[in-house]
Design a protein around this motif. Structure first.
Motif, PDB file in Angstrom:
ATOM      1  N   MET A 238       6.535  73.886  29.242  1.00 19.23           N
ATOM      2  CA  MET A 238       6.632  74.724  28.047  1.00 19.23           C
ATOM      3  C   MET A 238       7.411  74.006  26.936  1.00 19.23           C
ATOM      4  O   MET A 238       7.009  74.036  25.767  1.00 19.23           O
ATOM      5  N   THR A 239       8.507  73.344  27.322  1.00 21.31           N
ATOM      6  CA  THR A 239       9.303  72.607  26.335  1.00 21.31           C
ATOM      7  C   THR A 239       8.492  71.457  25.744  1.00 21.31           C
ATOM      8  O   THR A 239       8.494  71.232  24.527  1.00 21.31           O
ATOM      9  N   MET A 240       7.772  70.738  26.600  1.00 16.31           N
ATOM     10  CA  MET A 240       6.961  69.621  26.124  1.00 16.31           C
ATOM     11  C   MET A 240       5.846  70.122  25.208  1.00 16.31           C
ATOM     12  O   MET A 240       5.550  69.504  24.177  1.00 16.31           O
TER      13      MET A 240
ATOM     14  N   GLY B 272      -6.810  64.883  26.185  1.00 14.17           N
ATOM     15  CA  GLY B 272      -5.394  64.696  25.923  1.00 14.17           C
ATOM     16  C   GLY B 272      -5.071  64.628  24.448  1.00 14.17           C
ATOM     17  O   GLY B 272      -5.860  65.040  23.597  1.00 14.17           O
ATOM     18  N   SER B 273      -3.883  64.087  24.137  1.00 14.91           N
ATOM     19  CA  SER B 273      -3.385  64.002  22.759  1.00 14.91           C
ATOM     20  C   SER B 273      -3.441  62.568  22.256  1.00 14.91           C
ATOM     21  O   SER B 273      -3.112  61.628  22.993  1.00 14.91           O
TER      22      SER B 273
ATOM     23  N   ILE C  65       2.310  65.925  31.914  1.00 15.20           N
ATOM     24  CA  ILE C  65       3.071  65.810  33.167  1.00 15.20           C
ATOM     25  C   ILE C  65       3.923  64.549  33.159  1.00 15.20           C
ATOM     26  O   ILE C  65       5.109  64.568  33.515  1.00 15.20           O
ATOM     27  N   SER C  66       3.338  63.434  32.724  1.00 17.06           N
ATOM     28  CA  SER C  66       4.082  62.175  32.649  1.00 17.06           C
ATOM     29  C   SER C  66       5.228  62.277  31.649  1.00 17.06           C
ATOM     30  O   SER C  66       6.345  61.791  31.895  1.00 17.06           O
ATOM     31  N   LEU C  67       4.969  62.917  30.511  1.00 18.87           N
ATOM     32  CA  LEU C  67       6.013  63.072  29.497  1.00 18.87           C
ATOM     33  C   LEU C  67       7.129  63.991  29.992  1.00 18.87           C
ATOM     34  O   LEU C  67       8.310  63.763  29.692  1.00 18.87           O
ATOM     35  N   CYS C  68       6.764  65.026  30.747  1.00 22.75           N
ATOM     36  CA  CYS C  68       7.782  65.925  31.311  1.00 22.75           C
ATOM     37  C   CYS C  68       8.716  65.168  32.249  1.00 22.75           C
ATOM     38  O   CYS C  68       9.935  65.382  32.246  1.00 22.75           O
ATOM     39  N   LYS C  69       8.150  64.269  33.041  1.00 29.25           N
ATOM     40  CA  LYS C  69       8.973  63.454  33.934  1.00 29.25           C
ATOM     41  C   LYS C  69       9.857  62.497  33.146  1.00 29.25           C
ATOM     42  O   LYS C  69      11.038  62.309  33.452  1.00 29.25           O
ATOM     43  N   GLU C  70       9.279  61.896  32.086  1.00 32.17           N
ATOM     44  CA  GLU C  70      10.039  60.949  31.268  1.00 32.17           C
ATOM     45  C   GLU C  70      11.217  61.615  30.583  1.00 32.17           C
ATOM     46  O   GLU C  70      12.311  61.047  30.502  1.00 32.17           O
ATOM     47  N   TYR C  71      11.009  62.840  30.088  1.00 36.65           N
ATOM     48  CA  TYR C  71      12.055  63.528  29.326  1.00 36.65           C
ATOM     49  C   TYR C  71      12.792  64.593  30.155  1.00 36.65           C
ATOM     50  O   TYR C  71      13.666  65.285  29.617  1.00 36.65           O
ATOM     51  N   ASN C  72      12.412  64.714  31.419  1.00 34.18           N
ATOM     52  CA  ASN C  72      13.077  65.659  32.324  1.00 34.18           C
ATOM     53  C   ASN C  72      13.099  67.074  31.730  1.00 34.18           C
ATOM     54  O   ASN C  72      14.158  67.676  31.508  1.00 34.18           O
TER      55      ASN C  72
END
Length: 237
Positions: A42-44, A64-65, A31-38
């Motif tokens: 699914m893309t993330m 997590g990863s 979720i945090s990465l999705c916000k960072e990369y907009n």
């Protein structure tokens, strides 16, 4: 064509290689990465899956990863999906296995840590002599969690376990983390590999991962020094 996931993959890979995400550290959640990369989840996920398949990330269930360790001072090598295959397929010649021991037991702390399971979880303990053209080649001790890889039998072990995992269980093998070291041959090496007291072996410890980043195999294999060739292909960035 969706190329955004590839851009995200390149960005996170650079952060791993440049130690912005250090080895063994947890990267930000999806979720945090999705916000960072907009981007969408699914893309993330596609970007992170690609990093897992390349052996740069691994996942812990419910946690997590994490960045894969890459401590080259210990002779550690990460094998990507395109190069990872079982011994039966990767070897030239007629490959056979002699089952020396096959039993169910409970994981100790070392095995549990390497397989990311709990202490006392049930595992297979498999001890095999691998032969090429009827000549002893490798002594291999393998541990696998029964919950993740069910149904292993003596019949499966006499063929390719990796084929069974992918074609029967329909799981995808993605990457492996290997550590190599030289060692003095021991009694078992003398008996099964036909080595003399003064002859060495090459020991390879491996943790192999599925494409979801979950480890499915922890193995320790001891190779005859005179029958083992070690090749590395490196690409400079």
């Amino acid at each position: 064509m969706d190329v955004k996931y590839k851009t995200i993959y390149d960005s996170i890979k650079d952060k791993i290689l440049n130690k912005e995400y250090p080895a063994n550290s947890k990267i930000p959640d999806e979720i945090s990465l999705c916000k960072e990369y907009n981007c969408s989840r699914m893309t993330m996920k596609k970007a992170l899956d690609l990093l897992v398949q390349e052996g740069l990330l691994y996942r812990k269930r419910g946690q997590g990863s994490f960045v894969m360790s890459s401590n080259n001072s210990k002779g550690q090598i990460i094998i990507p999906e395109r190069e990872l295959q079982g011994f039966t397929k990767s070897s030239q010649g007629n490959v056979t296995s002699k089952i020396l021991e096959f039993k169910l037991e409970f994981a100790n702390e070392e095995i549990a840590n390497n397989l990311n399971i709990n202490v006392d979880d049930p595992i297979y303990n498999i001890f095999r002599l691998r032969l090429v053209n009827n000549k002893p080649y490798i002594l291999e001790r393998t541990y696998m969690p029964t919950s993740l890889i069910p149904g292993i039998t003596l019949e499966v072990l006499s063929h390719s376990v990796y084929d069974y995992i992918e074609n029967t269980l329909n799981l995808k093998i993605a990457s492996a983390n290997k550590t190599t070291k030289a060692d003095v041959s021991n009694e078992l090496d003398h008996t099964y590999l036909r080595l003399k007291d003064i002859e060495p072996v090459l020991e390879i410890d491996q943790i192999a991962y599925l494409d979801n980043g979950i480890p499915f195999e922890y193995s320790i294999s001891r190779h005859r020094y005179d029958l083992f060739a070690f090749n590395i292909f490196s690409v400079r960035r």
